[in-house]
Design an enzyme around this catalytic site. Structure first.
Site, mmCIF file in Angstrom:
data_model
loop_
_atom_site.group_PDB
_atom_site.id
_atom_site.type_symbol
_atom_site.label_atom_id
_atom_site.label_comp_id
_atom_site.label_asym_id
_atom_site.label_seq_id
_atom_site.Cartn_x
_atom_site.Cartn_y
_atom_site.Cartn_z
ATOM 1 N N GLY A 140 28.383 54.470 44.262
ATOM 2 C CA GLY A 140 28.111 54.226 42.579
ATOM 3 C C GLY A 140 26.845 52.564 43.020
ATOM 4 N N ALA A 141 25.210 52.254 43.273
ATOM 5 C CA ALA A 141 24.374 51.733 43.473
ATOM 6 C C ALA A 141 24.408 50.551 42.683
ATOM 7 C CB ALA A 141 23.871 52.234 44.324
ATOM 8 N N SER A 185 25.186 47.285 39.623
ATOM 9 C CA SER A 185 25.972 45.875 39.822
ATOM 10 C C SER A 185 27.014 44.971 40.444
ATOM 11 C CB SER A 185 26.563 45.368 38.245
ATOM 12 O OG SER A 185 24.775 45.447 37.311
ATOM 13 N N GLY A 214 28.769 47.401 42.382
ATOM 14 C CA GLY A 214 28.638 48.182 44.359
ATOM 15 C C GLY A 214 27.806 47.734 45.174
ATOM 16 N N ARG A 227 22.152 43.060 36.489
ATOM 17 C CA ARG A 227 20.763 43.332 36.877
ATOM 18 C C ARG A 227 20.128 43.031 36.165
ATOM 19 N NH1 ARG A 227 21.280 48.960 39.198
ATOM 20 N NH2 ARG A 227 18.901 49.177 40.113
ATOM 21 N N LYS A 229 44.233 43.548 31.817
ATOM 22 C CA LYS A 229 43.114 43.505 31.271
ATOM 23 C C LYS A 229 42.555 44.041 30.368
ATOM 24 C CE LYS A 229 38.700 42.958 33.916
ATOM 25 N NZ LYS A 229 37.908 42.950 35.244
ATOM 26 N N ASN A 257 40.328 43.522 26.728
ATOM 27 C CA ASN A 257 39.356 43.697 26.813
ATOM 28 C C ASN A 257 39.567 44.605 25.806
ATOM 29 O OD1 ASN A 257 39.007 45.490 30.198
ATOM 30 N ND2 ASN A 257 38.017 42.997 28.900
ATOM 31 N N ASN A 289 36.566 43.172 23.485
ATOM 32 C CA ASN A 289 35.041 44.189 23.641
ATOM 33 C C ASN A 289 34.715 44.844 21.921
ATOM 34 O OD1 ASN A 289 35.314 42.983 26.371
ATOM 35 N ND2 ASN A 289 35.633 44.902 27.565
HETATM 36 N N1 LIG Z 1 29.476 44.784 36.426
HETATM 37 C C1 LIG Z 1 31.134 43.679 36.507
HETATM 38 O O1 LIG Z 1 30.542 42.643 37.114
HETATM 39 C C2 LIG Z 1 32.494 44.292 36.606
HETATM 40 C C3 LIG Z 1 32.978 44.031 37.242
HETATM 41 C C4 LIG Z 1 34.376 43.896 36.817
HETATM 42 C C5 LIG Z 1 34.115 45.593 36.159
HETATM 43 N N2 LIG Z 1 33.590 46.150 36.191
HETATM 44 C C6 LIG Z 1 33.432 47.865 36.367
HETATM 45 O O2 LIG Z 1 33.031 48.525 37.848
HETATM 46 C C7 LIG Z 1 32.524 49.050 37.041
HETATM 47 C C8 LIG Z 1 30.969 49.320 37.854
HETATM 48 O O3 LIG Z 1 30.512 48.487 36.957
HETATM 49 P P1 LIG Z 1 28.740 48.318 36.753
HETATM 50 O O4 LIG Z 1 28.640 46.753 35.904
HETATM 51 O O5 LIG Z 1 28.882 48.208 38.526
HETATM 52 O O6 LIG Z 1 27.988 49.629 36.043
HETATM 53 P P2 LIG Z 1 26.507 49.820 36.781
HETATM 54 O O7 LIG Z 1 25.616 48.389 37.186
HETATM 55 O O8 LIG Z 1 26.356 50.563 35.948
HETATM 56 O O9 LIG Z 1 26.867 50.607 38.137
HETATM 57 C C9 LIG Z 1 27.074 52.031 38.344
HETATM 58 C C10 LIG Z 1 26.109 52.797 39.100
HETATM 59 O O10 LIG Z 1 27.020 53.861 39.448
HETATM 60 C C11 LIG Z 1 26.142 54.529 39.150
HETATM 61 N N3 LIG Z 1 26.647 56.702 39.438
HETATM 62 C C12 LIG Z 1 27.154 57.060 38.286
HETATM 63 N N4 LIG Z 1 27.159 58.392 38.930
HETATM 64 C C13 LIG Z 1 26.983 58.357 40.062
HETATM 65 C C14 LIG Z 1 27.777 59.487 40.630
HETATM 66 N N5 LIG Z 1 27.695 60.746 41.106
HETATM 67 N N6 LIG Z 1 27.446 58.853 42.015
HETATM 68 C C15 LIG Z 1 26.947 58.320 42.454
HETATM 69 N N7 LIG Z 1 26.358 57.033 42.119
HETATM 70 C C16 LIG Z 1 26.464 56.741 40.689
HETATM 71 C C17 LIG Z 1 24.915 54.507 38.338
HETATM 72 O O11 LIG Z 1 23.624 54.934 39.056
HETATM 73 P P3 LIG Z 1 22.637 55.624 37.351
HETATM 74 O O12 LIG Z 1 22.478 54.041 36.746
HETATM 75 O O13 LIG Z 1 21.581 56.247 38.506
HETATM 76 O O14 LIG Z 1 23.065 56.336 36.552
HETATM 77 C C18 LIG Z 1 24.690 52.778 38.584
HETATM 78 O O15 LIG Z 1 24.141 52.571 39.704
HETATM 79 C C19 LIG Z 1 32.920 49.944 35.399
HETATM 80 O O16 LIG Z 1 34.128 50.358 35.378
HETATM 81 C C20 LIG Z 1 32.758 48.451 35.226
HETATM 82 O O17 LIG Z 1 33.969 47.877 33.693
HETATM 83 C C21 LIG Z 1 32.300 44.984 36.594
#
Ligand SMILES: NC(=O)c1ccc[n+]([C@@H]2O[C@H](COP(=O)([O-])OP(=O)(O)OC[C@H]3O[C@@H](n4cnc5c(N)ncnc54)[C@H](OP(=O)(O)O)[C@@H]3O)[C@@H](O)[C@H]2O)c1
Length: 297
Positions: free
Chosen positions: A6-7, A9, A11, A124, A178, A182, A186
């Site tokens: 998961g590349a 935010s 990741g 991002r 949490k 949420n 949310n």
């Molecule tokens: N961002 C934060 O600050 C934060 C904080 C706490 C918790 N979280 C939690 O962490 C999780 C991820 O959040 P995020 O903000 O990082 O989401 P995000 O930015 O949407 O990142 C998710 C990534 O997963 C990729 N992905 C989807 N399907 C995939 C697959 N089959 N194989 C490989 N990669 C795949 C997506 O790629 P595509 O874009 O190409 O689909 C996207 O790059 C969520 O559950 C969120 O609630 C996030």
């Protein structure tokens, strides 16, 4: 080597925080080999830098696999790559809400699977820019029996990156805590299209929060998560809404960007749980349906 599935935010935040050369992204199956991912990293404090993260190569055996996909993508993402990794590879799930963790652990009960709850914030604003928008804490704990013995090693490996990590034996409880916050903030921010603090004065919130907190309290008790009065839950939700008054929730951000929200793993999860326990959850159901309608438009 720490592998990240998961590349997005979160990741990219982990990849940037680990020492250069310590992290690699896991490509989707059948994805053609690509050049390393390069992006600008804007830390919470300090100057921007360029981060370059390679893709995991066939045969690489990571010490740890971080899963940073959205909750709805998680099962499919893991199912597509898990056979590449030995049964003993520890996997850490970073998804918000509940439900996705249970699906994964029910499917692979003998694998060492841990879950994380984090208050780090990353986003991002541009495809090649990762902003560490808020520093916080990350708690990690075992979800399957075999995961217990990997906890300390996982905490040590991730702490080396400089983020604050705590071992947490009762990670389900923390995920629940949490989830409550949420569920109480949310969906309102998404439906009302407002920052967190503004929900408190809205008639939607004021008309439904008592009912919502009653449902949350009943569901917590039925799930063995302890006794909390609806009033105490409301107080907690409102304290966080005030503290984060100017923030945009991830659910509102997803709706604004036309992305699928995680509502099915927050209020939707609670509504499904209500059905299992025979507890009525009209407010959770209403919030779930309203947010689902927003995303489908
Ligand atoms: N961002 C934060 O600050 C934060 C904080 C706490 C918790 N979280 C939690 O962490 C999780 C991820 O959040 P995020 O903000 O990082 O989401 P995000 O930015 O949407 O990142 C998710 C990534 O997963 C990729 N992905 C989807 N399907 C995939 C697959 N089959 N194989 C490989 N990669 C795949 C997506 O790629 P595509 O874009 O190409 O689909 C996207 O790059 C969520 O559950 C969120 O609630 C996030």
């Amino acid at each position: 080597m720490i592998a990240i599935l998961g590349a997005g935010s979160l990741g990219r935040l982990w990849a940037a925080s680990l020492n250069p050369g310590r992290a690699a992204f896991i490509a989707r199956p059948a994805e053609p080999p690509r050049a390393a991912i390069r992006y600008r990293f804007r830390p919470f404090n300090g100057p921007e830098s360029i981060i370059e993260v390679p893709w995991l190569r066939a045969g690489d055996n990571p010490e740890l696999i971080l899963v940073t996909t959205k909750a709805g993508d998680t099962f499919g993402a893991i199912a597509g790559v898990i056979d590449r990794f030995p049964q003993s590879s520890p996997i850490i799930l970073f998804q918000n809400g509940l439900g996705s963790q249970q699906t994964v652990t029910a499917h692979w009960p003998y694998r060492p699977i841990l879950a994380a709850s984090t208050t780090e914030g990353a986003n991002r604003p541009e495809p090649d820019l990762l902003v560490h928008a808020g520093t916080g804490d990350t708690w990690i704990g075992p979800m399957t029996k075999s995961a217990g013995s990997y906890l300390n090693k996982a905490v040590a490996l991730l702490s080396a990156g400089g983020l604050t990590i705590h071992p947490e034996q009762t990670i389900r409880q923390r995920l629940w805590q949490k989830l409550i916050i949420n569920a109480g903030i949310n969906p309102y921010t998404a439906i009302l299209d407002c920052p967190n603090g503004d929900i408190l004065a809205s008639s939607l919130y004021r008309d439904t929060i008592r009912g919502l907190c009653r449902e949350l309290s009943d569901l917590m008790r039925a799930s063995g998560q302890g006794e909390e009065t609806p009033e105490a839950l409301r107080h907690r939700i409102e304290t966080v809404a005030r503290k984060t008054a100017r923030n945009t929730s991830s659910m509102r951000a997803d709706v604004l960007k036309g992305r699928t929200t995680e509502i099915n793993f927050i209020n939707g999860y609670l509504a499904r749980l209500g059905k299992d326990f025979g507890i009525r959850t009209p407010v959770n159901q209403m919030l779930t349906e309203q947010v689902q309608q927003l995303s489908s438009h």
